[in-house]
Design a protein around this motif. Structure first.
Motif, PDB file in Angstrom:
ATOM      1  N   PHE A  37       5.031   7.979   5.418  1.00 61.16           N
ATOM      2  CA  PHE A  37       6.141   8.502   4.632  1.00 61.16           C
ATOM      3  C   PHE A  37       6.476   9.917   5.115  1.00 61.16           C
ATOM      4  O   PHE A  37       7.642  10.309   5.187  1.00 61.16           O
ATOM      5  CB  PHE A  37       5.796   8.519   3.137  1.00 61.16           C
ATOM      6  N   GLY A  38       5.432  10.697   5.439  1.00 61.56           N
ATOM      7  CA  GLY A  38       5.640  12.049   5.961  1.00 61.56           C
ATOM      8  C   GLY A  38       6.356  12.036   7.297  1.00 61.56           C
ATOM      9  O   GLY A  38       7.258  12.851   7.536  1.00 61.56           O
ATOM     10  N   VAL A  39       5.964  11.116   8.176  1.00 62.34           N
ATOM     11  CA  VAL A  39       6.636  10.991   9.475  1.00 62.34           C
ATOM     12  C   VAL A  39       8.115  10.677   9.251  1.00 62.34           C
ATOM     13  O   VAL A  39       8.986  11.257   9.904  1.00 62.34           O
ATOM     14  CB  VAL A  39       5.967   9.895  10.343  1.00 62.34           C
ATOM     15  N   ARG A  40       8.386   9.785   8.310  1.00 59.73           N
ATOM     16  CA  ARG A  40       9.784   9.421   8.050  1.00 59.73           C
ATOM     17  C   ARG A  40      10.592  10.640   7.610  1.00 59.73           C
ATOM     18  O   ARG A  40      11.663  10.916   8.146  1.00 59.73           O
ATOM     19  CB  ARG A  40       9.871   8.325   6.989  1.00 59.73           C
ATOM     20  N   GLY A  41      10.075  11.386   6.651  1.00 52.69           N
ATOM     21  CA  GLY A  41      10.789  12.570   6.188  1.00 52.69           C
ATOM     22  C   GLY A  41      10.983  13.597   7.286  1.00 52.69           C
ATOM     23  O   GLY A  41      12.060  14.178   7.436  1.00 52.69           O
TER      24      GLY A  41
ATOM     25  N   TYR B 207      -2.737   6.131   4.862  1.00 50.41           N
ATOM     26  CA  TYR B 207      -1.890   5.680   5.971  1.00 50.41           C
ATOM     27  C   TYR B 207      -0.425   5.763   5.563  1.00 50.41           C
ATOM     28  O   TYR B 207       0.396   6.320   6.290  1.00 50.41           O
ATOM     29  CB  TYR B 207      -2.276   4.246   6.345  1.00 50.41           C
ATOM     30  N   CYS B 208      -0.112   5.228   4.391  1.00 48.42           N
ATOM     31  CA  CYS B 208       1.274   5.243   3.930  1.00 48.42           C
ATOM     32  C   CYS B 208       1.775   6.672   3.729  1.00 48.42           C
ATOM     33  O   CYS B 208       2.904   6.989   4.087  1.00 48.42           O
ATOM     34  CB  CYS B 208       1.421   4.459   2.629  1.00 48.42           C
ATOM     35  N   GLY B 209       0.922   7.516   3.163  1.00 50.05           N
ATOM     36  CA  GLY B 209       1.322   8.909   2.981  1.00 50.05           C
ATOM     37  C   GLY B 209       1.685   9.565   4.295  1.00 50.05           C
ATOM     38  O   GLY B 209       2.693  10.283   4.391  1.00 50.05           O
TER      39      GLY B 209
ATOM     40  N   LEU C 224       6.536   0.061   8.828  1.00 49.87           N
ATOM     41  CA  LEU C 224       7.194  -0.227   7.552  1.00 49.87           C
ATOM     42  C   LEU C 224       6.362   0.288   6.388  1.00 49.87           C
ATOM     43  O   LEU C 224       6.861   0.440   5.287  1.00 49.87           O
ATOM     44  CB  LEU C 224       7.478  -1.726   7.411  1.00 49.87           C
ATOM     45  N   GLY C 225       5.097   0.626   6.647  1.00 48.48           N
ATOM     46  CA  GLY C 225       4.256   1.286   5.660  1.00 48.48           C
ATOM     47  C   GLY C 225       4.741   2.689   5.343  1.00 48.48           C
ATOM     48  O   GLY C 225       4.233   3.337   4.439  1.00 48.48           O
ATOM     49  N   GLY C 226       5.725   3.177   6.062  1.00 46.49           N
ATOM     50  CA  GLY C 226       6.370   4.448   5.767  1.00 46.49           C
ATOM     51  C   GLY C 226       7.583   4.281   4.877  1.00 46.49           C
ATOM     52  O   GLY C 226       8.229   5.257   4.502  1.00 46.49           O
ATOM     53  N   ILE C 227       7.897   3.039   4.541  1.00 48.07           N
ATOM     54  CA  ILE C 227       9.027   2.743   3.657  1.00 48.07           C
ATOM     55  C   ILE C 227       8.539   2.024   2.407  1.00 48.07           C
ATOM     56  O   ILE C 227       9.010   2.276   1.303  1.00 48.07           O
ATOM     57  CB  ILE C 227      10.084   1.890   4.400  1.00 48.07           C
ATOM     58  N   LEU C 228       7.572   1.131   2.577  1.00 49.76           N
ATOM     59  CA  LEU C 228       7.005   0.369   1.467  1.00 49.76           C
ATOM     60  C   LEU C 228       5.518   0.678   1.376  1.00 49.76           C
ATOM     61  O   LEU C 228       4.796   0.528   2.361  1.00 49.76           O
ATOM     62  CB  LEU C 228       7.209  -1.135   1.688  1.00 49.76           C
ATOM     63  N   PRO C 229       5.028   1.106   0.223  1.00 46.75           N
ATOM     64  CA  PRO C 229       3.603   1.452   0.125  1.00 46.75           C
ATOM     65  C   PRO C 229       2.700   0.223   0.228  1.00 46.75           C
ATOM     66  O   PRO C 229       3.036  -0.850  -0.248  1.00 46.75           O
ATOM     67  CB  PRO C 229       3.497   2.095  -1.254  1.00 46.75           C
ATOM     68  N   LEU C 230       1.565   0.433   0.881  1.00 46.07           N
ATOM     69  CA  LEU C 230       0.541  -0.601   1.012  1.00 46.07           C
ATOM     70  C   LEU C 230      -0.645  -0.168   0.162  1.00 46.07           C
ATOM     71  O   LEU C 230      -1.249   0.878   0.421  1.00 46.07           O
ATOM     72  CB  LEU C 230       0.108  -0.751   2.474  1.00 46.07           C
ATOM     73  N   LYS C 231      -0.990  -0.965  -0.827  1.00 44.35           N
ATOM     74  CA  LYS C 231      -2.028  -0.554  -1.780  1.00 44.35           C
ATOM     75  C   LYS C 231      -3.383  -0.331  -1.126  1.00 44.35           C
ATOM     76  O   LYS C 231      -4.187   0.460  -1.601  1.00 44.35           O
ATOM     77  CB  LYS C 231      -2.141  -1.566  -2.917  1.00 44.35           C
ATOM     78  N   GLU C 232      -3.653  -1.007  -0.012  1.00 49.62           N
ATOM     79  CA  GLU C 232      -4.948  -0.861   0.664  1.00 49.62           C
ATOM     80  C   GLU C 232      -5.026   0.409   1.505  1.00 49.62           C
ATOM     81  O   GLU C 232      -6.095   0.750   1.990  1.00 49.62           O
ATOM     82  CB  GLU C 232      -5.209  -2.062   1.601  1.00 49.62           C
ATOM     83  N   ALA C 233      -3.906   1.064   1.713  1.00 51.71           N
ATOM     84  CA  ALA C 233      -3.892   2.176   2.668  1.00 51.71           C
ATOM     85  C   ALA C 233      -3.023   3.334   2.193  1.00 51.71           C
ATOM     86  O   ALA C 233      -2.039   3.686   2.844  1.00 51.71           O
ATOM     87  CB  ALA C 233      -3.411   1.650   4.017  1.00 51.71           C
ATOM     88  N   PRO C 234      -3.365   3.960   1.071  1.00 49.38           N
ATOM     89  CA  PRO C 234      -2.520   5.052   0.579  1.00 49.38           C
ATOM     90  C   PRO C 234      -2.447   6.238   1.542  1.00 49.38           C
ATOM     91  O   PRO C 234      -1.380   6.854   1.689  1.00 49.38           O
ATOM     92  CB  PRO C 234      -3.148   5.445  -0.752  1.00 49.38           C
TER      93      PRO C 234
END
Length: 155
Positions: A37-41, A32-34, A20-30
């Motif tokens: 988000f890339g995997v999702r796209g 990881y989220c990036g 879900l860090g690929g849908i909602l950003p986690l401030k501690e892990a930019p």
């Protein structure tokens, strides 16, 4: 290597586990989220490209999964959002994979309710900083309960 085989047989399923860090950003892990988000796209684009060949590309977006890594995060930091709700059992993620294949779903969030919430917040990213402190207070209480329930000793 396997996509040409799937194209020839005009069927197949490709399933990726993300977060879900690929849908909602986690401030501690930019970072990881990036990456998530890339995997999702990437997976959404692949689904569009391959669907005409009878191939479904699915991504599973679980919340926190009860693993040794989560236990470490409970004690040593990480996103408090991992503890908004009870961590998932690995079997719940496996069941989502099976559901994605059987129903040819493009995306499945586990649990579904948190997926809807994350997608809703994605429409209004300016709201996230305002609600985050409230959610983190709840999550921190849940984190402490998790530590106690698991019998983990803070180091």
């Amino acid at each position: 290597e396997f996509i040409p085989v799937m194209k020839r047989q005009k069927s197949g399923n490709i399933v990726t586990i993300s977060s879900l860090g690929g849908i909602l950003p986690l401030k501690e892990a930019p970072g990881y989220c990036g990456s998530k988000f890339g995997v999702r796209g990437f997976m959404l684009a692949q689904n569009i490209a391959l669907r005409r060949h009878g191939i479904t590309v699915s991504t599973i977006y679980p919340t926190a999964i009860d693993t040794p890594m989560l236990e470490h995060e409970a004690l040593h930091g990480g996103s408090l959002l991992n503890f908004v709700s009870d961590p998932l059992k690995p079997v719940q993620v496996a069941q989502a994979v099976i559901r994605a294949i059987k129903k040819r779903k493009m995306e499945i969030a586990v649990p579904t309710s948190e997926g809807y919430l994350c997608k809703f917040l994605g429409f209004f990213p300016g709201v996230i900083p305002a609600v985050l402190p409230f959610v983190e207070r709840i999550a921190d209480r849940n984190r402490l309960k998790y530590i106690k329930r698991k019998g983990l000793a803070p180091l």
